[in-house]
Design a protein around this motif. Structure first.
Motif, PDB file in Angstrom:
ATOM      1  N   MET A 250       0.839  -1.188   0.000  1.00 34.35           N
ATOM      2  CA  MET A 250       0.000   0.000   0.000  1.00 34.35           C
ATOM      3  C   MET A 250       0.874   1.237   0.000  1.00 34.35           C
ATOM      4  SD  MET A 250      -2.894   1.392   2.677  1.00 34.35           S
ATOM      5  CE  MET A 250      -2.054   2.746   3.456  1.00 34.35           C
ATOM      6  N   GLY A 251       0.491   2.231  -0.804  1.00 35.91           N
ATOM      7  CA  GLY A 251       1.207   3.493  -0.840  1.00 35.91           C
ATOM      8  C   GLY A 251       0.258   4.657  -0.675  1.00 35.91           C
ATOM      9  N   SER A 252       0.697   5.667   0.092  1.00 32.91           N
ATOM     10  CA  SER A 252      -0.078   6.891   0.285  1.00 32.91           C
ATOM     11  C   SER A 252       0.782   8.051  -0.203  1.00 32.91           C
ATOM     12  CB  SER A 252      -0.429   7.063   1.763  1.00 32.91           C
ATOM     13  OG  SER A 252      -1.073   8.298   1.986  1.00 32.91           O
ATOM     14  N   PHE A 253       0.176   8.951  -1.009  1.00 31.25           N
ATOM     15  CA  PHE A 253       0.956   9.981  -1.692  1.00 31.25           C
ATOM     16  C   PHE A 253       0.306  11.354  -1.541  1.00 31.25           C
ATOM     17  CE2 PHE A 253       0.768   5.985  -4.061  1.00 31.25           C
ATOM     18  CZ  PHE A 253       2.067   5.540  -3.864  1.00 31.25           C
ATOM     19  N   VAL A 254       1.137  12.363  -1.299  1.00 28.42           N
ATOM     20  CA  VAL A 254       0.679  13.747  -1.199  1.00 28.42           C
ATOM     21  C   VAL A 254       1.466  14.583  -2.202  1.00 28.42           C
ATOM     22  CG1 VAL A 254       0.492  15.776   0.282  1.00 28.42           C
ATOM     23  CG2 VAL A 254       0.079  13.500   1.233  1.00 28.42           C
ATOM     24  N   ASP A 255       0.758  15.332  -3.024  1.00 25.66           N
ATOM     25  CA  ASP A 255       1.389  16.187  -4.030  1.00 25.66           C
ATOM     26  C   ASP A 255       2.140  17.317  -3.328  1.00 25.66           C
ATOM     27  OD1 ASP A 255       2.161  17.589  -6.240  1.00 25.66           O
ATOM     28  OD2 ASP A 255       0.149  18.101  -6.914  1.00 25.66           O
ATOM     29  N   ILE A 256       3.457  17.371  -3.529  1.00 21.56           N
ATOM     30  CA  ILE A 256       4.239  18.444  -2.911  1.00 21.56           C
ATOM     31  C   ILE A 256       4.728  19.453  -3.948  1.00 21.56           C
ATOM     32  CG2 ILE A 256       4.964  17.033  -0.955  1.00 21.56           C
ATOM     33  CD1 ILE A 256       7.648  16.626  -2.359  1.00 21.56           C
ATOM     34  N   THR A 257       4.176  19.381  -5.163  1.00 21.87           N
ATOM     35  CA  THR A 257       4.562  20.356  -6.188  1.00 21.87           C
ATOM     36  C   THR A 257       4.272  21.777  -5.741  1.00 21.87           C
ATOM     37  OG1 THR A 257       4.136  18.692  -7.892  1.00 21.87           O
ATOM     38  CG2 THR A 257       4.330  20.982  -8.614  1.00 21.87           C
ATOM     39  N   PRO A 258       3.073  22.072  -5.196  1.00 17.93           N
ATOM     40  CA  PRO A 258       2.827  23.443  -4.717  1.00 17.93           C
ATOM     41  C   PRO A 258       3.810  23.856  -3.619  1.00 17.93           C
ATOM     42  CG  PRO A 258       0.757  22.235  -4.899  1.00 17.93           C
ATOM     43  CD  PRO A 258       1.864  21.237  -5.077  1.00 17.93           C
ATOM     44  N   ARG A 259       4.167  22.900  -2.754  1.00 18.56           N
ATOM     45  CA  ARG A 259       5.114  23.220  -1.688  1.00 18.56           C
ATOM     46  C   ARG A 259       6.483  23.525  -2.257  1.00 18.56           C
ATOM     47  NH1 ARG A 259       6.278  18.571   2.451  1.00 18.56           N
ATOM     48  NH2 ARG A 259       8.093  18.175   1.134  1.00 18.56           N
ATOM     49  N   ARG A 260       6.891  22.762  -3.278  1.00 23.45           N
ATOM     50  CA  ARG A 260       8.172  23.003  -3.915  1.00 23.45           C
ATOM     51  C   ARG A 260       8.196  24.387  -4.554  1.00 23.45           C
ATOM     52  NH1 ARG A 260      10.955  18.191  -5.282  1.00 23.45           N
ATOM     53  NH2 ARG A 260      11.333  17.156  -3.296  1.00 23.45           N
ATOM     54  N   ARG A 261       7.094  24.758  -5.203  1.00 19.83           N
ATOM     55  CA  ARG A 261       7.030  26.088  -5.821  1.00 19.83           C
ATOM     56  C   ARG A 261       7.116  27.176  -4.754  1.00 19.83           C
ATOM     57  NH1 ARG A 261       1.961  24.422  -9.548  1.00 19.83           N
ATOM     58  NH2 ARG A 261       3.093  23.353 -11.234  1.00 19.83           N
ATOM     59  N   ALA A 262       6.396  26.949  -3.634  1.00 20.70           N
ATOM     60  CA  ALA A 262       6.427  27.930  -2.547  1.00 20.70           C
ATOM     61  C   ALA A 262       7.831  28.034  -1.962  1.00 20.70           C
ATOM     62  CB  ALA A 262       5.432  27.537  -1.466  1.00 20.70           C
ATOM     63  N   GLU A 263       8.502  26.871  -1.811  1.00 23.16           N
ATOM     64  CA  GLU A 263       9.866  26.893  -1.275  1.00 23.16           C
ATOM     65  C   GLU A 263      10.808  27.632  -2.209  1.00 23.16           C
ATOM     66  OE1 GLU A 263      10.621  22.768  -0.838  1.00 23.16           O
ATOM     67  OE2 GLU A 263       9.658  22.609   1.137  1.00 23.16           O
ATOM     68  N   SER A 264      10.618  27.437  -3.523  1.00 22.27           N
ATOM     69  CA  SER A 264      11.448  28.145  -4.497  1.00 22.27           C
ATOM     70  C   SER A 264      11.215  29.652  -4.417  1.00 22.27           C
ATOM     71  CB  SER A 264      11.136  27.635  -5.905  1.00 22.27           C
ATOM     72  OG  SER A 264      11.875  28.349  -6.871  1.00 22.27           O
ATOM     73  N   LYS A 265       9.945  30.028  -4.272  1.00 23.32           N
ATOM     74  CA  LYS A 265       9.612  31.449  -4.155  1.00 23.32           C
ATOM     75  C   LYS A 265      10.221  32.041  -2.893  1.00 23.32           C
ATOM     76  CE  LYS A 265       5.629  34.576  -4.077  1.00 23.32           C
ATOM     77  NZ  LYS A 265       4.137  34.656  -4.109  1.00 23.32           N
ATOM     78  N   ILE A 266      10.141  31.264  -1.803  1.00 23.01           N
ATOM     79  CA  ILE A 266      10.715  31.736  -0.544  1.00 23.01           C
ATOM     80  C   ILE A 266      12.217  31.909  -0.676  1.00 23.01           C
ATOM     81  CG2 ILE A 266      11.215  31.038   1.836  1.00 23.01           C
ATOM     82  CD1 ILE A 266       8.404  29.750   1.864  1.00 23.01           C
ATOM     83  N   ARG A 267      12.877  30.971  -1.365  1.00 23.77           N
ATOM     84  CA  ARG A 267      14.325  31.107  -1.548  1.00 23.77           C
ATOM     85  C   ARG A 267      14.667  32.362  -2.340  1.00 23.77           C
ATOM     86  NH1 ARG A 267      14.044  25.413  -2.057  1.00 23.77           N
ATOM     87  NH2 ARG A 267      13.837  25.573  -4.322  1.00 23.77           N
TER      88      ARG A 267
END
Length: 400
Positions: A250-267
């Motif tokens: 069993m695998g559970s997955f959460v999309d972290i693309t928005p988080r990656r974009r936010a982290e890039s913006k923060i950087r």
């Protein structure tokens, strides 16, 4: 006297035979925890094997031995369906089977599975009916637990995938279909689990690790139906049966693309803040310093590691009374921006003046999470202003 030979024993009566059969049935009923019943339709009486009382927590003979008494113990929500099944069997000869809740002596309800068959006279009229009841409470509760889990999985915001021990997809929930861009389960089921990732080789390594260690957690790159790629945070585990054998994954997955974009913006924002000429201080709501930029260290003489987990009070010069700081805190805790001047003290003890702006930062729920302070040193502006004032005084003297 010696025992009689078989041929010399007294012949058994029909009553003796029936009594013996009932005793054997009763023993089998007790051993199997199956309540056997026989209903005399003309009188309404019901004969039960003795185990029925212990199954429902009654003293021996405590369960009413009439069809009305039996019905009074059945849950009112289940009674109409049970009566309907019974009526169809008696009138239309459809097989009788019912599942219902029945009340124990202590008031709690248990689930019973009830089956039976009517005996009919020469005219086809039923005059007696016999059957059996089995307690299926454990099964019903297990089914309910499974139904609750299935509902939770199906409605989860996390994308969930189940695969068998060979890595073939057997189930995906709505969130998985939406995240991967598929229109329905038919496009996903029975496919190799590796097909939904990039690169596929990494998933082969992951499955090997999962089988060796029983669990895995990390980040993966998914491949949508349209071949676009996206990043997910993944948690994978094995499904093990009672014998300890692996029966699936069993695998559970959460999309972290928005988080990656936010982290890039923060950087990017952090890099910009690092370059500005003004001193920038970020604190939590208690005033503990979380961040300072290069201009702050250049102006105050403090290194970053010297101010982290401290408050801006390290810059106090002693020239401002407590009321000054109280007004500041009242303003920013009320969610408003404070503007004013400070005379601060550098690490070397020298003083300098700044013009400051402190602004509350709110989260998506509107709660204040931190404060951002910008300080502009006034040394140059004040020097220019003093020179201008001196020039004005000299001009005034020359005109007298």
């Amino acid at each position: 006297t010696p025992p009689r030979r078989e041929s010399e024993r007294e012949p058994r009566t029909l009553v003796d035979v029936l009594r013996g059969e009932k005793e054997r049935l009763n023993r089998a009923s007790i051993a199997g925890r199956v309540a056997l019943w026989e209903w005399d339709i003309s009188t309404g009486t019901v004969e039960w094997t003795s185990v029925v009382d212990s199954m429902l927590g009654f003293q021996p003979g405590g369960l009413p031995r009439t069809v009305q008494g039996w019905g009074s113990c059945i849950h009112r929500e289940d009674l109409p369906a049970m009566i309907g099944a019974l009526d169809r069997h008696l009138r239309k000869r459809t097989p009788y089977e019912a599942v219902y809740r029945i009340r124990r002596a202590d008031g709690e309800y248990v689930w019973w599975h009830d089956v039976g068959c009517a005996e009919r006279d020469g005219g086809g009229r039923p005059f007696r009916m016999a059957g059996s009841c089995v307690d299926i409470t454990k099964t019903k509760r297990a089914e309910e637990d499974i139904r609750i889990r299935d509902t939770a999985i199906a409605s989860s915001n996390s994308a969930i995938l189940l695969a068998n021990s060979l890595g073939v997809v057997t189930y995906v929930n709505r969130a998985f279909l939406e995240l991967w861009g598929f229109g329905g389960e038919a496009e996903v089921l029975n496919r190799d689990v590796k097909e939904f990732w990039d690169p596929e080789e990494k998933i082969a390594e992951l499955i090997k690790t999962l089988l060796d260690q029983g669990g895995w957690m990390g980040e993966l790159r998914g491949r949508r139906k349209d071949n676009t790629l996206f990043d997910v945070e993944a948690v994978a585990s094995l499904a093990i049966d009672d014998a300890g054998r692996t029966i699936g994954m069993m695998g559970s997955f959460v999309d972290i693309t928005p988080r990656r974009r936010a982290e890039s913006k923060i950087r990017r924002l952090a890099a910009a803040v690092e370059q500005v000429a003004q001193s920038v201080i970020i604190t939590d709501t208690s005033g503990i310093i979380q961040y300072v930029n290069a201009a702050f260290t250049a102006t105050t003489g403090y290194k970053r590691e010297e101010v982290f987990d401290k408050t801006p009070a390290i810059l106090k010069s002693g020239l401002h009374d407590p009321a000054h700081y109280e007004r500041l805190w009242r303003t920013i805790l009320a969610g408003q921006t404070w503007k004013g001047r400070f005379t601060n003290r550098r690490k070397d003890g020298s003083r300098y003046e700044v013009e400051a702006t402190i602004t509350p930062v709110r989260d998506s729920l509107g709660s204040i999470t931190s404060f951002v302070g910008l300080e502009q040193a006034l040394a140059e502006q004040l020097a220019v202003r003093r020179r201008f004032q001196e020039q004005e005084k000299l001009a005034a003297i020359g005109g007298i």
